[in-house]
Structures are given as structure tokens and as C-alpha cells.
Design a protein around this motif. Structure first.
Motif, PDB file in Angstrom:
ATOM      1  N   THR A 135       0.834  -1.207   0.000  1.00 44.02           N
ATOM      2  CA  THR A 135       0.000   0.000   0.000  1.00 44.02           C
ATOM      3  C   THR A 135       0.867   1.255   0.000  1.00 44.02           C
ATOM      4  OG1 THR A 135      -1.598  -1.263   1.290  1.00 44.02           O
ATOM      5  CG2 THR A 135      -2.016   1.085   1.068  1.00 44.02           C
ATOM      6  N   LEU A 136       2.004   1.207   0.705  1.00 45.57           N
ATOM      7  CA  LEU A 136       2.940   2.335   0.655  1.00 45.57           C
ATOM      8  C   LEU A 136       3.377   2.565  -0.790  1.00 45.57           C
ATOM      9  CD1 LEU A 136       5.079   1.628   3.854  1.00 45.57           C
ATOM     10  CD2 LEU A 136       3.635   3.647   3.467  1.00 45.57           C
ATOM     11  N   GLY A 137       3.603   1.468  -1.521  1.00 46.27           N
ATOM     12  CA  GLY A 137       3.969   1.589  -2.934  1.00 46.27           C
ATOM     13  C   GLY A 137       2.884   2.287  -3.742  1.00 46.27           C
ATOM     14  N   ALA A 138       1.629   1.984  -3.420  1.00 44.29           N
ATOM     15  CA  ALA A 138       0.498   2.580  -4.150  1.00 44.29           C
ATOM     16  C   ALA A 138       0.418   4.090  -3.952  1.00 44.29           C
ATOM     17  CB  ALA A 138      -0.810   1.913  -3.725  1.00 44.29           C
ATOM     18  N   ALA A 164      -2.170   5.918   2.972  1.00 41.45           N
ATOM     19  CA  ALA A 164      -1.957   4.471   2.881  1.00 41.45           C
ATOM     20  C   ALA A 164      -2.726   3.756   3.996  1.00 41.45           C
ATOM     21  CB  ALA A 164      -0.462   4.146   2.965  1.00 41.45           C
ATOM     22  N   ARG A 165      -2.681   4.328   5.211  1.00 40.63           N
ATOM     23  CA  ARG A 165      -3.425   3.718   6.316  1.00 40.63           C
ATOM     24  C   ARG A 165      -4.924   3.710   6.027  1.00 40.63           C
ATOM     25  NH1 ARG A 165      -2.899   6.216  12.205  1.00 40.63           N
ATOM     26  NH2 ARG A 165      -3.782   7.981  11.097  1.00 40.63           N
ATOM     27  N   ALA A 166      -5.411   4.807   5.417  1.00 40.60           N
ATOM     28  CA  ALA A 166      -6.856   4.905   5.144  1.00 40.60           C
ATOM     29  C   ALA A 166      -7.321   3.865   4.129  1.00 40.60           C
ATOM     30  CB  ALA A 166      -7.201   6.317   4.663  1.00 40.60           C
ATOM     31  N   VAL A 190      -0.467  16.805  -5.496  1.00 38.86           N
ATOM     32  CA  VAL A 190      -0.044  15.404  -5.569  1.00 38.86           C
ATOM     33  C   VAL A 190      -0.980  14.541  -4.705  1.00 38.86           C
ATOM     34  CG1 VAL A 190       1.798  13.794  -4.912  1.00 38.86           C
ATOM     35  CG2 VAL A 190       2.380  15.937  -6.070  1.00 38.86           C
ATOM     36  N   ILE A 191      -1.274  15.025  -3.503  1.00 39.43           N
ATOM     37  CA  ILE A 191      -2.161  14.275  -2.602  1.00 39.43           C
ATOM     38  C   ILE A 191      -3.578  14.193  -3.197  1.00 39.43           C
ATOM     39  CG2 ILE A 191      -3.253  14.297  -0.299  1.00 39.43           C
ATOM     40  CD1 ILE A 191      -0.340  13.392  -0.180  1.00 39.43           C
ATOM     41  N   ASN A 192      -4.061  15.309  -3.775  1.00 39.44           N
ATOM     42  CA  ASN A 192      -5.384  15.277  -4.418  1.00 39.44           C
ATOM     43  C   ASN A 192      -5.450  14.222  -5.520  1.00 39.44           C
ATOM     44  OD1 ASN A 192      -6.508  17.296  -2.867  1.00 39.44           O
ATOM     45  ND2 ASN A 192      -5.806  18.921  -4.238  1.00 39.44           N
ATOM     46  N   ASP A 193      -4.406  14.188  -6.359  1.00 36.02           N
ATOM     47  CA  ASP A 193      -4.379  13.192  -7.437  1.00 36.02           C
ATOM     48  C   ASP A 193      -4.382  11.776  -6.868  1.00 36.02           C
ATOM     49  OD1 ASP A 193      -4.428  15.026  -9.481  1.00 36.02           O
ATOM     50  OD2 ASP A 193      -2.257  15.109  -9.721  1.00 36.02           O
ATOM     51  N   LEU A 194      -3.617  11.579  -5.786  1.00 39.58           N
ATOM     52  CA  LEU A 194      -3.568  10.259  -5.158  1.00 39.58           C
ATOM     53  C   LEU A 194      -4.934   9.871  -4.597  1.00 39.58           C
ATOM     54  CD1 LEU A 194      -0.222  10.077  -3.179  1.00 39.58           C
ATOM     55  CD2 LEU A 194      -1.016   8.463  -4.914  1.00 39.58           C
ATOM     56  N   ILE A 195      -5.607  10.849  -3.984  1.00 39.54           N
ATOM     57  CA  ILE A 195      -6.937  10.578  -3.426  1.00 39.54           C
ATOM     58  C   ILE A 195      -7.884  10.134  -4.536  1.00 39.54           C
ATOM     59  CG2 ILE A 195      -8.982  11.712  -2.447  1.00 39.54           C
ATOM     60  CD1 ILE A 195      -7.064  13.282  -0.635  1.00 39.54           C
ATOM     61  N   VAL A 196      -7.888  10.886  -5.636  1.00 38.14           N
ATOM     62  CA  VAL A 196      -8.779  10.547  -6.757  1.00 38.14           C
ATOM     63  C   VAL A 196      -8.467   9.140  -7.256  1.00 38.14           C
ATOM     64  CG1 VAL A 196      -9.399  11.135  -9.132  1.00 38.14           C
ATOM     65  CG2 VAL A 196      -9.111  12.954  -7.434  1.00 38.14           C
ATOM     66  N   LYS A 197      -7.171   8.843  -7.397  1.00 39.15           N
ATOM     67  CA  LYS A 197      -6.757   7.541  -7.924  1.00 39.15           C
ATOM     68  C   LYS A 197      -7.160   6.412  -6.958  1.00 39.15           C
ATOM     69  CE  LYS A 197      -2.666   4.938  -9.347  1.00 39.15           C
ATOM     70  NZ  LYS A 197      -2.885   3.834  -8.411  1.00 39.15           N
ATOM     71  N   CYS A 198      -6.873   6.619  -5.673  1.00 33.65           N
ATOM     72  CA  CYS A 198      -7.168   5.564  -4.691  1.00 33.65           C
ATOM     73  C   CYS A 198      -8.664   5.294  -4.602  1.00 33.65           C
ATOM     74  CB  CYS A 198      -6.648   5.955  -3.308  1.00 33.65           C
ATOM     75  SG  CYS A 198      -4.863   6.009  -3.213  1.00 33.65           S
ATOM     76  N   ALA A 204     -14.478   3.101  -4.074  1.00 30.32           N
ATOM     77  CA  ALA A 204     -15.022   3.470  -2.759  1.00 30.32           C
ATOM     78  C   ALA A 204     -15.955   4.679  -2.848  1.00 30.32           C
ATOM     79  CB  ALA A 204     -13.873   3.775  -1.803  1.00 30.32           C
ATOM     80  N   THR A 205     -16.762   4.824  -1.814  1.00 27.74           N
ATOM     81  CA  THR A 205     -17.553   6.030  -1.604  1.00 27.74           C
ATOM     82  C   THR A 205     -16.696   6.957  -0.751  1.00 27.74           C
ATOM     83  OG1 THR A 205     -19.516   4.643  -1.570  1.00 27.74           O
ATOM     84  CG2 THR A 205     -19.749   6.883  -0.668  1.00 27.74           C
ATOM     85  N   ALA A 206     -16.638   8.241  -1.117  1.00 31.37           N
ATOM     86  CA  ALA A 206     -15.743   9.138  -0.378  1.00 31.37           C
ATOM     87  C   ALA A 206     -16.489  10.353   0.145  1.00 31.37           C
ATOM     88  CB  ALA A 206     -14.593   9.592  -1.270  1.00 31.37           C
TER      89      ALA A 206
END
Ligand SMILES: Nc1ncnc2c1ncn2[C@@H]1O[C@H](COP(=O)(O)OP(=O)(O)O)[C@@H](O)[C@H]1O
Ligand SMILES: [Mg+2]
Length: 267
Positions: A135-138, A164-166, A190-198, A204-206
Motif C-alpha cells: 500500500t505504501l507503494g500505491a 496508505a493507512r486509510a 499530488v495528494i489530491n491526485d492520489l486521493i482521486v486515484k485511490c 469506494a464512496t468518499a
């Protein structure tokens, strides 16, 4: 699509449904009748100024706070007053990125990430460590980060660990509380893009809360604005610039002048 199918989609039970949720602390009314339905797979962002009750709303859905009145349903189940094992079962559906990442400095990074797997899902430590590293890799972190203490990481890396924990338990629902607060604009993006991707990868529902409009625009399907205890506007992100709501306009443009009066102490 056949008529029956359309009907089923229209009648689908919302993933999360709030009806008339009220919460006060002493004389201070924070939530004053919040109604909101979030569909499965949808990403809703709640915007609003500091201290308007955004975190209180998330905590109420999680059962950390109990509403004074109104109901909260998750997958059609009334969870407003459940506790014990029923609450644990409901919480197992959630992943959560807390405001300020809220990592445990006494635990190495991998154990922070694997916390929910070990505590909530009964996964053994060896497997949990492997899944945490994957998950850290993701979220763009290499395995050598796994054994570090969170205090050795930069703010952006801590947010990634929190993310990653979430997502580590493959949750059906993810909550993000101010995911970009305290980050520079580039790291925030960068975090926003990761959130969208994850969220997309998990299906998931966010539900997110933020006062960062760049973040809201990027991660939301729908935006809801909380003001004086009520959702005063709810609509698709594409309509946020044409909401016709002066409170929304003032907020998204960050204007000092407008119907929203900040409480500023007079000296
Ligand atoms: N456990 C609590 N006890 C008393 N007051 C609280 C508690 N939690 C939040 N509040 C108050 O509720 C209001 C909304 O807080 P919060 O939801 O954290 O705001 P924000 O929109 O910035 O997340 C604030 O005035 C805060 O002081
Ligand atoms: Mg908050």
C-alpha cells in the motif's frame, strides 16, 4: 438500460444517509438539521469555514459523537445509536485520513499503515506488513520507509502514510478530513491526485471535508456547503461557479466582503 434496471438504480439504497442531524455542545448549536444522501461510489466534499462543524459531522457518522436528534444510515442500517460489536462491524467498512495525518510516533510507518488490518480485521503481523508495504507503494513510498518513525518524515510523506493507512483495508467508504491542510500547493495537488486515484481504484464512496477549493474541485463529484449548522447548497462540482448562492460565491472566491460575517474580536 431496461426500465427495471433504471428503476433499481434510482431506488438504490444510499451508502450514507443523514436525516435532520442535530448536535449542540451546551448552548452552542453546531449541526442544526443536516440532510445528505451519498450514493455508492460517489465522492462528496463538504466545504465551509473553520469551526462550522465539518469535523463534528464526520465524527457523528463514525459514531465518535452521537447526534442529539436525527438519524444516520449506512447501507440502509440505522447506525445513529449502535455500539459495541455492531459499531465495530459498521466501522470496518471505513477508512479514514485524519486531519494532520495523526500517526502514532511510537510505531514504525508500516505498523501505522497496518493498524486497521491488525486491530480491526484480525490479519497476522507478517501478512499485514506485506500488505502495508504494498500500500505504501500505491501512494509512491518505497519499502525502506516502512521501518522509519513517522517523525522522521516530511509533512507530504506523512500525508501519504496517512492515506496508505486509510486505504490499506480496501474500505468501502473513505473519509478525508482536511487532506491538504498544511501542505504546499504542489504537494497538495499530488495528494489530491492520489486521493482521486485511490478512491477510483477501490471503487469506494468518499466523503471529504476541506476549506481548500482547489482540492474540492479536484476530488468532488458533488459539493455541499455547511454554514450555520445547515447545508445551504448542494450540487455537482460543475455548478459551483454558477450556484446563484451568495454564500457559496463568497466562500469559493475567498472574499472578506459578503453575507458571511467572520467573527472578529473588536479591540
Ligand atoms: N467535543 C467537543 N466539545 C465541545 N465543543 C466541540 C467539540 N467538538 C467540536 N466542538 C465545537 O464545535 C464547533 C465545530 O467544530 P469542528 O467540527 O471541529 O469545526 P471544523 O468545521 O473546523 O471542522 C467548534 O466551535 C468547536 O469548538
Ligand atoms: Mg475540522
Amino acid at each position: 438500460m431496461s426500465e427495471t434496471l433504471e428503476l433499481n438504480t434510482a431506488m438504490e439504497v444510499p451508502k450514507i444517509a443523514l436525516k435532520g442531524v442535530k448536535k449542540a455542545f451546551g448552548p452552542k448549536v453546531v449541526l442544526d438539521g443536516v440532510d445528505l444522501e451519498i450514493k455508492r461510489g460517489e465522492s462528496v466534499v463538504i466545504i465551509g469555514g473553520s469551526g462550522t462543524g465539518k469535523s463534528v459531522l464526520l465524527k457523528s457518522i463514525l459514531g465518535i459523537l452521537t447526534p442529539d436528534s436525527g438519524t444516520i444510515q449506512i447501507d440502509g442500517e440505522d447506525t445513529t445509536h449502535i455500539g459495541g460489536r455492531d459499531r465495530e462491524r459498521a466501522l470496518a467498512k471505513f477508512g479514514m485520513l485524519f486531519q494532520g495525518a495523526a500517526l502514532f510516533d511510537s510505531l514504525p510507518v508500516w505498523e501505522n499503515v497496518a493498524f486497521g488490518l491488525i486491530q480491526g480485521h484480525g490479519v497476522g503481523r507478517k501478512e499485514a506488513r506485506e500488505r502495508a508495504i504494498a500500500t505504501l507503494g500505491a501512494v509512491g513510498l518505497t519499502p525502506d520507509v516502512a521501518n522509519l518513525s513517522p517523525s522522521e518524515l516530511s509533512g507530504g510523506m506523512q500525508k501519504r502514510v496517512g492515506l496508505a493507512r486509510a486505504i490499506c483495508t480496501n474500505p468501502e467508504i473513505i473519509f478525508f478530513d482536511e487532506p491538504t491542510t498544511g501542505l504546499d500547493p504542489i504537494m497538495a495537488d499530488v495528494i489530491n491526485d492520489l486521493i482521486v486515484k485511490c478512491v477510483k481504484d477501490l471503487g469506494a464512496t468518499a466523503l471529504s471535508i476541506t476549506h481548500d477549493m482547489a482540492s474540492a474541485r479536484k476530488i468532488a463529484d458533488r459539493i455541499a456547503m455547511l454554514y450555520k449548522g445547515k447545508l445551504i447548497w448542494v450540487g455537482p462540482v460543475s455548478q459551483i461557479d454558477n450556484s446563484g448562492n451568495p454564500y457559496v460565491d463568497q466562500f469559493i472566491h475567498g472574499r472578506a466582503e459578503g453575507p458571511i460575517q467572520m467573527q472578529i474580536k473588536a479591540f
